[in-house]
Design an enzyme around this catalytic site. Structure first.
Site, short mmCIF file in Angstrom:
data_model
loop_
_atom_site.label_atom_id
_atom_site.label_comp_id
_atom_site.label_asym_id
_atom_site.label_seq_id
_atom_site.Cartn_x
_atom_site.Cartn_y
_atom_site.Cartn_z
N CYS A 192 -4.31 -1.27 -2.25
CA CYS A 192 -4.45 0.17 -2.42
C CYS A 192 -5.24 0.38 -3.70
O CYS A 192 -4.85 -0.15 -4.76
CB CYS A 192 -3.06 0.80 -2.55
SG CYS A 192 -3.07 2.55 -3.00
N ASN A 193 -6.34 1.09 -3.61
CA ASN A 193 -7.17 1.29 -4.80
C ASN A 193 -6.45 2.11 -5.86
O ASN A 193 -6.56 1.84 -7.04
CB ASN A 193 -8.48 1.99 -4.43
CG ASN A 193 -9.38 1.07 -3.66
OD1 ASN A 193 -10.13 0.29 -4.23
ND2 ASN A 193 -9.30 1.11 -2.34
N THR A 194 -5.73 3.13 -5.40
CA THR A 194 -5.08 4.02 -6.35
C THR A 194 -4.03 3.25 -7.16
O THR A 194 -3.96 3.36 -8.38
CB THR A 194 -4.46 5.22 -5.62
OG1 THR A 194 -5.44 5.74 -4.71
CG2 THR A 194 -4.03 6.30 -6.56
N CYS B 277 -11.67 3.06 -1.07
CA CYS B 277 -10.37 3.59 -0.61
C CYS B 277 -10.10 2.92 0.74
O CYS B 277 -11.02 2.78 1.56
CB CYS B 277 -10.43 5.10 -0.46
SG CYS B 277 -8.97 5.78 0.36
N THR B 278 -8.86 2.52 0.91
CA THR B 278 -8.50 1.75 2.12
C THR B 278 -8.74 2.50 3.42
O THR B 278 -8.82 1.89 4.48
CB THR B 278 -7.02 1.36 2.04
OG1 THR B 278 -6.27 2.55 1.78
CG2 THR B 278 -6.78 0.35 0.95
N HIS B 279 -8.81 3.85 3.36
CA HIS B 279 -8.97 4.64 4.59
C HIS B 279 -10.43 4.73 5.05
O HIS B 279 -10.70 4.99 6.20
CB HIS B 279 -8.46 6.06 4.40
CG HIS B 279 -6.97 6.17 4.40
ND1 HIS B 279 -6.17 5.43 3.56
CD2 HIS B 279 -6.13 6.94 5.14
CE1 HIS B 279 -4.91 5.75 3.78
NE2 HIS B 279 -4.85 6.66 4.72
N ASP C 35 0.86 -1.20 0.00
CA ASP C 35 0.00 0.00 0.00
C ASP C 35 0.89 1.24 0.00
O ASP C 35 2.06 1.18 0.38
CB ASP C 35 -0.92 0.02 1.23
CG ASP C 35 -1.81 1.27 1.25
OD1 ASP C 35 -2.39 1.60 0.20
OD2 ASP C 35 -1.89 1.93 2.30
N SER C 36 0.31 2.36 -0.39
CA SER C 36 1.05 3.62 -0.37
C SER C 36 1.48 3.99 1.06
O SER C 36 2.46 4.69 1.24
CB SER C 36 0.18 4.74 -0.94
OG SER C 36 -1.06 4.79 -0.24
N TYR D 92 -0.72 8.56 -2.45
CA TYR D 92 -0.66 8.40 -3.90
C TYR D 92 -1.87 9.06 -4.59
O TYR D 92 -1.84 9.30 -5.79
CB TYR D 92 -0.69 6.91 -4.27
CG TYR D 92 0.61 6.15 -4.13
CD1 TYR D 92 1.71 6.67 -3.46
CD2 TYR D 92 0.73 4.87 -4.66
CE1 TYR D 92 2.89 5.94 -3.33
CE2 TYR D 92 1.89 4.13 -4.54
CZ TYR D 92 2.98 4.67 -3.88
OH TYR D 92 4.13 3.93 -3.76
N GLY D 93 -2.93 9.27 -3.81
CA GLY D 93 -4.26 9.63 -4.34
C GLY D 93 -4.31 10.63 -5.47
O GLY D 93 -5.07 10.47 -6.41
N GLU E 3 -5.94 10.40 8.27
CA GLU E 3 -4.55 10.30 8.70
C GLU E 3 -4.26 11.21 9.90
O GLU E 3 -3.36 10.94 10.69
CB GLU E 3 -3.61 10.62 7.54
CG GLU E 3 -3.77 9.60 6.44
CD GLU E 3 -2.47 8.97 5.95
OE1 GLU E 3 -1.45 9.66 5.98
OE2 GLU E 3 -2.53 7.80 5.52
N1 DGL Z 1 -4.52 3.55 -0.10
C1 DGL Z 1 -5.07 4.54 -0.96
C2 DGL Z 1 -6.31 4.00 -1.70
O1 DGL Z 1 -6.89 3.00 -1.33
C3 DGL Z 1 -5.44 5.81 -0.21
C4 DGL Z 1 -4.24 6.57 0.29
C5 DGL Z 1 -3.46 7.31 -0.78
O2 DGL Z 1 -4.01 8.21 -1.43
O3 DGL Z 1 -2.29 6.98 -0.94
O4 DGL Z 1 -6.69 4.57 -2.68
#
Ligand code: DGL
Length: 275
Positions: free
Chosen positions: A69-71, A187-189, A6-7, A38-39, A153
């Site tokens: 990580c979705n991104t 998104c993981t958050h 993940d990022s 990364y978003g 965060e």
């Molecule tokens: N983990 C990223 C996602 O699921 C979110 C955090 C990021 O933007 O890096 O898209």
């Protein structure tokens, strides 16, 4: 081992479910905290960073890497699978977390109208739209929620400012399609804001986090791919053993991971990622 990338910290929400569903497997988690989030980064950066991390996890002994990580799944996965994997490690596999959601989403909606919430990178890539169209004929609306990752965060899970943005994003997407009955937290958050989403949405709308679905689909994947499954180390203690790696300082990771992970974490900093 199974590599989880993940990022930063968000992938821990997915790893939590994987560890529960796959006890006895060994995992390595790599968070690119030094370069997160990364978003809203460009395709080129996300692709390059993700490829570096995948190569690192392959050389650390992971025949299977999950981009939690979705991104990264949206922007880098397809190129890595099609272009890089055949050259760097043809027997290894890289999976993402958008495809498993796309495969299952149609089983949750009654109206056939769904919504996807995610980072700008994920939403602008249209990856959810493309993947869902392979399996279902659904009406899909999307909404980027750029303020939510920074608020999570900062630990502002129940802060009025976070609620204002949750309201704004959900009202926007529902105003475009009031028949939506299923909302994907893409998104993981966002699972950390699940209660806030539920509180601010009409009762008939299901809020779907990714962790449980990704864990179930990974179990199915391993059952259907013995050529990968047999190459993954297991331990006899029947608990998931996890190494936590980060590109930022170990101390930073250990202090801040607690939002996403319930028990104490011992992290290791990795200094270089291969190009
Ligand atoms: N983990 C990223 C996602 O699921 C979110 C955090 C990021 O933007 O890096 O898209």
């Amino acid at each position: 081992m199974i590599g989880i990338f993940d990022s930063g910290f968000g992938g821990l929400t997915v790893l939590k479910n994987l560890a529960k569903s796959l006890p006895g497997y060994n995992f390595v988690y790599l968070g690119d905290n030094a370069r997160a989030p990364y978003g809203n980064r460009s395709f080129e950066s996300i692709y390059r960073y993700t490829l570096e991390a995948v190569s690192y996890l392959f050389s650390a002994g992971c025949p299977l890497v999950i981009l939690a990580c979705n991104t990264a799944s949206a922007k880098a996965l397809r190129t890595i699978q099609q272009k890089d994997l055949p050259l760097i490690a043809p027997k290894n596999r890289v999976l993402g977390i958008i495809r498993p959601m796309a495969e299952e989403i149609g089983n949750f909606t009654k109206t056939g109208h769904i919504g996807i919430l995610g980072t700008e990178g994920t939403i602008n890539s249209n990856s959810y739209l493309m993947e869902i169209a392979k399996f279902w004929q659904l009406q899909v609306e999307q909404e980027p929620c750029p303020m939510l990752v920074p608020l999570v965060e900062k630990g502002l899970l129940n802060h009025p400012a976070t609620e204002i943005f949750v309201k704004e994003y959900t009202q926007k997407i529902l105003s475009r399609d009031p028949r939506i009955d299923t909302l994907v937290l893409g998104c993981t958050h966002y699972p950390l804001l699940q209660d806030l989403f539920v509180k601010n949405l009409p009762k008939n709308i299901k809020v779907l986090p990714q962790g449980p679905i990704v864990a179930q689909k990974t179990l199915e994947y391993l059952a259907n791919h013995p050529e990968i499954e047999t190459r993954i180390n297991k331990n006899s203690e029947k608990i998931a053993k996890i190494r936590f790696l980060t590109t930022d300082s170990a101390d930073f990771f250990e202090r801040n991971a607690s939002l996403f992970w319930n028990s104490e974490i011992k992290a290791e900093k990795i200094s270089t990622l291969p190009e």
